[in-house]
Design an enzyme around this catalytic site. Structure first.
Site, PDB file in Angstrom:
ATOM      1  NE  ARG A  20      -0.358  -0.346   4.952  1.00 45.02           N
ATOM      2  CZ  ARG A  20      -0.859  -0.127   6.153  1.00 45.02           C
ATOM      3  NH1 ARG A  20      -2.119   0.159   6.305  1.00 45.02           N
ATOM      4  NH2 ARG A  20      -0.095  -0.189   7.214  1.00 45.02           N
ATOM      5  CG  ASN A  56      -4.590   4.214   6.078  1.00 46.05           C
ATOM      6  OD1 ASN A  56      -5.267   4.504   7.056  1.00 46.05           O
ATOM      7  ND2 ASN A  56      -3.593   3.365   6.138  1.00 46.05           N
ATOM      8  CD  GLU A  57      -1.191   4.271   9.326  1.00 44.86           C
ATOM      9  OE1 GLU A  57      -0.528   3.424   8.696  1.00 44.86           O
ATOM     10  OE2 GLU A  57      -1.501   4.133  10.525  1.00 44.86           O
ATOM     11  CB  CYS A  99       7.557   9.114  -5.605  1.00 45.85           C
ATOM     12  SG  CYS A  99       7.725   8.453  -7.289  1.00 45.85           S
ATOM     13  CB  CYS A 155       9.305   8.635 -10.728  1.00 44.29           C
ATOM     14  SG  CYS A 155       8.056   9.928 -10.752  1.00 44.29           S
ATOM     15  CD  GLU A 197      -5.463   3.006  11.733  1.00 46.22           C
ATOM     16  OE1 GLU A 197      -4.519   2.297  12.148  1.00 46.22           O
ATOM     17  OE2 GLU A 197      -5.610   3.292  10.537  1.00 46.22           O
ATOM     18  CD1 TRP A 219       0.963  -2.955  13.239  1.00 43.74           C
ATOM     19  CD2 TRP A 219       2.824  -2.098  14.124  1.00 43.74           C
ATOM     20  NE1 TRP A 219       0.626  -1.775  13.871  1.00 43.74           N
ATOM     21  CE2 TRP A 219       1.748  -1.229  14.417  1.00 43.74           C
ATOM     22  CE3 TRP A 219       4.110  -1.760  14.584  1.00 43.74           C
ATOM     23  CZ2 TRP A 219       1.906  -0.047  15.147  1.00 43.74           C
ATOM     24  CZ3 TRP A 219       4.265  -0.582  15.305  1.00 43.74           C
ATOM     25  CH2 TRP A 219       3.178   0.259  15.581  1.00 43.74           C
ATOM     26  CD  GLU A 265      -3.133  -4.170   8.750  1.00 43.71           C
ATOM     27  OE1 GLU A 265      -4.150  -3.953   8.051  1.00 43.71           O
ATOM     28  OE2 GLU A 265      -2.440  -3.285   9.247  1.00 43.71           O
ATOM     29  CE  LYS A 266      -3.362 -15.293   8.606  1.00 44.54           C
ATOM     30  NZ  LYS A 266      -2.250 -14.628   7.866  1.00 44.54           N
TER      31      LYS A 266
HETATM   32 ZN   LIG Z   1       6.973  10.109  -8.711  1.00 42.37          ZN
END
Ligand SMILES: [Zn+2]
Length: 667
Positions: A109, A147-148, A153, A155, A306, A314, A354-355
Site C-alpha cells: 500500500r 490512509n497514513e 517518490c 521518479c 486508530e 506488527w 493484519e489477520k
Molecule cells: Zn513520482
C-alpha cells in the site's frame, strides 16, 4: 457531534460473500459495544472500481444504509491508500521509484507516485463519484482521505517537480548554491537539470544537507498538494463535512505542522507498547506526548483514528492488553484532547498480514470475549462524557518538537553520530511536566514565529533546538523580555534554516537571550560519566557536555569532573521581565524532575490537581471555561492513592482512571 465518537476501521468489503451472515450481526455487535461510528472504504478501491471506469457502489450503498438505520455515523474514506492491480499494470507511471532509483512492483500500500497525472486523475474521479453519491447520505460524518500518507517518490516526474519547487524558492542557481554551501566537495550546480533528489545509491549527494532538507520540505509539500487535490471535489460537493487524514505521531517523513494547516481536523493512529509492568509509566508519557503534539498541530480537539483494542500485530511482541489497560489508553487520549476513541479494527479479517491484529470482534465472532467486554466498557464510559466534547486544554507550558530541526540533527556529522537522541530528549523534558499534571502543548518553530502565538504561555522549553528558523530567536527573546521563562539545552542555535552554521559563537541569535557563549561540545563514550552539581546535589551527566562561558548569565550548576570541572553546566539569564535557563549537559530524569518541579512552583503554571501526585500517577484537564474535567490516571501495575486534602483520599486501582468535575477557578 454531540457525543464522543467510538468505533473504528471496518472492512465489510472483505465479507461480501457472506454478507447476509455478517453485516447485520456486525451492526448488532457494534451497538452492543457502544459503537457510534465506523470507518469504511479505506482500502476498498478494488471493490469500488473492479475495472477501469466501472464503479460498484451497491455494496457500499447497502452498508451505509445499514449504518444509518443503526445510528452509526460513517467516517468515509477515499481509497487512494492502495489501488487495484489493473491500474498499476495499465499505467506503470503510478508506481513509486525508490531512493536507489529502483521502480516498485505492484503491491503493498502507499505505493503510488504523488505527481503522476494518471494517479491524480483516477483519485479525482473516484473521490468525485463518492462525494456525489454519499454527500447527502445521513450516515456520512467525516471524510477520511487516503490512509497514513508516507514515503517518497524519486521518479522522473517527481524530479521535475522538485526542480520547479527549487526554482520557485531560490530564483537563481547562485542563491541555491549559497544556501546549500555547495562549494564543499565541488558540488556547485551550473544547471537546474543537474539537481536530483538525494539518492541512497552510493550516497548520491547525501552530504549536501541543504539539498536533503529541501527534499524533505518538498516531500511534505507533495503530500499537502496531493491532499488538497483529493479534498477538492469533497470540499466542492460537501463543504460542511470535515476532512482529515490519519497521521502517525512523530513519523519522520512529513512535517505534520505544515500538513495540519490544510486539514479540518487532525487525526492520528496511536499504538503504545504497553507491557503490564512499571515500564508503562514511560510508555504512558510517550503516548501522552504524541497526543499533546497532535492536539497542538491545530490547537483544538483531535480524533484518535486508530488504536488497538488488544494486541498490535506488527510489534515484535504482540502483547495483550492487561486488565484495565484498554480503558486507560482510551481515556488517556480523551484526557489529552481527543474527541474520539477509534480502533483498528472492528472485525478481524481471515487473511492478509493484519489477520492477527487486535479487533473488537475476533475470529470467534461473538460478544463473549474479554476484548469485546473491554471495548463495551469503553463505550459505556464514553457515553457518560458528552460534556467533554469540544472542550479545551488550558496549557501554559509549551515544549518544542520541530521536524526541520530533527532532519538537521539526523544529518549532522559530529557530536554523537546516529545517537543525537532528539526525540527521546524532548520526551524526557516533556515527561517532567506530565508527571506533575501540568497541561502542556507541543509546538514547533512555525508556531513560535507566528506573531503573538507565545503570548498564551508562561514557560517555553526547547531542548536541542539546533536549527533556528527565521523569526524564532526574535520571538523567543521578546517572550522572555515580557516575563516568560525559556529553557534551552546543549546543541542549541548552531545552524540556520538551510543548515549553515551561525558565525560569531553559539547559540547564534539566542546568545544574548541566554547570556552564554557555547565554545565547544564534548561527546562522551557510552560508559563515560560526568556530573552536574546543583543545589547541593550531584546528578549524573552523560552523552553530551557543552563547554559554556556565562556572559551575562548567572551560574547555578557546574560540572563535577574532567578538565572542565567547575565550569558552568546550568545557568539562568535575567532579561527584561523574564529569564532564560540553559542546561548544558544531558542528564537523567532525576535532574529534570527536580529542575522542572522548581520551575513549575516558581512560575505558578496551572496544574490539573493541586495535590502531590505519586510516581506514575498523572492528571490532565479539559475545560469549557466553566467546568473542569480532571482525568487522574494511575499508570502503575499497583494501586495508588492521591491525597486531595479536604476532599479526602482518591484511591486508584492499577491502570485506572478517575474523572473529577469541578467548577473552573475564575481568575
Ligand atoms: Zn513520482
Amino acid at each position: 457531534m454531540p457525543h464522543l465518537l467510538h468505533g473504528g476501521d471496518y472492512n465489510p468489503d472483505q465479507w461480501l460473500k457472506s454478507k447476509e451472515a455478517t453485516w447485520k450481526e456486525d451492526m448488532r455487535l457494534a451497538r452492543l459495544a457502544g459503537i457510534n461510528t465506523l470507518s469504511v472504504g479505506i482500502f476498498a478501491w478494488a471493490a469500488l472500481e473492479p475495472e477501469e471506469g466501472r464503479y460498484e457502489f451497491g455494496w457500499l450503498d447497502e452498508i451505509m444504509d445499514l449504518m444509518a438505520e443503526n445510528g452509526i455515523s460513517a467516517v468515509l474514506a477515499t481509497p487512494s491508500g492502495a489501488r487495484p492491480g489493473w491500474m498499476s499494470h495499465r499505467y506503470p507511471e503510478v508506481l513509486r521509484v525508490n531512493g536507489d532509483r529502483s521502480k516498485n512492483r505492484h503491491g503493498g500500500r502507499h505505493n503510488h507516485c504523488l505527481t503522476s497525472p494518471v494517479y491524480r486523475e483516477k483519485t479525482l474521479a473516484i473521490n468525485t463519484a463518492l462525494a456525489e453519491r454519499y454527500g447527502k447520505h445521513p450516515a456520512l460524518g467525516v471524510w477520511h482521505l487516503s490512509n497514513e500518507y508516507g514515503g517518497e517518490c524519486h521518479c522522473d516526474l517527481c524530479q521535475e517537480r522538485f526542480r520547479a519547487f527549487l526554482q520557485d524558492k531560490y530564483g537563481s542557481l547562485d542563491e541555491l548554491n549559497e544556501a546549500w554551501w555547495t562549494a564543499f566537495w565541488a558540488k556547485t550546480y551550473s544547471d537546474w537539470s543537474h539537481i536530483e533528489s538525494p539518492s541512497t545509491h552510493w550516497r548520491g549527494e547525501q552530504d549536501i544537507h541543504g539539498l536533503h532538507l529541501d527534499w524533505m520540505r518538498f516531500t511534505t509539500e507533495q503530500f499537502v498538494d496531493f491532499y488538497l487535490h483529493e479534498a477538492a471535489p469533497l470540499k466542492a460537493i460537501t463543504p460542511d463535512v470535515p476532512c482529515t487524514t490519519n497521521l502517525m505521531g512523530t513519523y519522520p517523513g512529513i512535517d505534520y505542522f505544515r500538513l495540519a494547516q490544510v486539514l479540518d481536523v487532525v487525526s492520528w493512529d496511536s499504538y503504545p507498547q504497553w507491557s503490564g509492568t512499571e515500564r508503562d509509566v514511560r510508555t504512558g508519557a510517550e503516548a501522552a506526548f504524541h497526543h499533546d503534539l497532535t492536539r497542538s498541530l491545530k490547537g483544538k480537539p483531535f480524533m484518535l483514528m486508530e488504536s488497538s483494542p488488544s494486541a498490535t500485530n506488527w510489534r515484535p511482541v504482540a502483547k495483550l492488553h492487561r486488565p484495565g489497560v484498554h480503558l486507560l489508553q482510551s481515556l488517556q487520549a480523551v484526557a489529552h484532547g481527543s474527541d474520539t476513541v477509534q480502533y483498528f479494527q472492528f472485525r478481524k479479517g481471515r487473511g492478509g498480514s493484519e489477520k492477527f491484529h487486535g479487533a473488537v470482534v475476533d475470529h470467534e465472532g461473538t460478544e463473549n470475549t474479554r476484548v469485546f467486554r473491554d471495548v463495551a466498557e469503553v463505550g459505556a464510559r464514553l457515553a457518560e462524557l458528552d460534556a467533554v466534547v469540544g472542550t479545551d486544554t488550558p496549557a501554559e507550558v509549551a515544549v518544542v518538537f520541530d521536524w526541520h530541526n530533527r532532519w538537521a540533527l539526523d544529518d549532522m556529522k559530529g557530536m554523537l553520530q546516529q545517537k543525537t537522541g532528539y526525540h527521546r530528549t524532548v520526551v524526557d523534558h516533556y515527561k517532567a511536566f506530565w508527571e506533575q499534571g501540568v497541561p502542556t502543548d507541543v509546538i514547533d518553530s512555525s508556531l513560535i514565529a507566528e506573531p503573538g502565538y507565545l503570548d498564551r504561555y508562561k514557560v517555553l522549553v526547547a531542548p536541542m533546538l539546533h536549527m533556528l528558523r527565521p523569526g524564532v530567536a526574535e520571538a523567543v527573546d521578546a517572550f522572555v523580555r515580557r516575563g516568560g521563562t525559556f529553557v534551552a539545552s546543549y546543541a542549541t542555535g548552531y545552524v540556520d534554516e538551510n543548515d549553515r552554521t551561525f558565525l560569531g559563537g553559539f547559540p547564534g541569535p539566542l546568545r544574548d537571550t541566554l547570556g552564554v557563549w557555547c565554545e565547544e561540545i564534548d561527546a562522551l563514550y557510552e560508559d563515560d560519566r560526568n556530573a552536574l552539581e546543583w543545589d547541593g546535589r550531584s546528578y549524573e551527566a552523560f552523552d553530551l557536555c557543552e563547554l559554556v562561558h556565562a556572559e551575562t548569565a548567572e551560574v547555578l550548576g557546574t560540572y563535577g569532573a574532567d578538565f572542565y570541572a567547575g565550569s558552568p553546566a546550568l545557568t539562568v539569564n535575567a532579561r527584561g521581565e523574564g529569564q532564560a535557563y540553559f542546561i548544558a549537559t544531558r542528564t537523567g530524569e532525576d535532574f529534570l524532575d527536580d529542575f522542572y518541579r522548581g520551575l513549575v512552583a516558581s512560575t505558578g503554571v496551572e496544574r490539573a490537581l493541586a495535590a502531590d501526585l505519586p510516581a506514575g500517577v498523572t492528571a490532565q484537564v479539559r475545560t469549557d471555561g466553566q467546568t473542569d474535567h480532571v482525568f487522574v490516571q494511575n499508570l502503575n501495575p499497583t494501586a495508588a492513592a492521591v491525597d486531595l486534602g479536604a476532599e479526602g483520599i482518591l484511591e486508584l486501582a492499577p491502570f485506572s482512571t478517575a474523572i473529577l468535575d469541578r467548577p473552573r477557578p475564575q481568575v
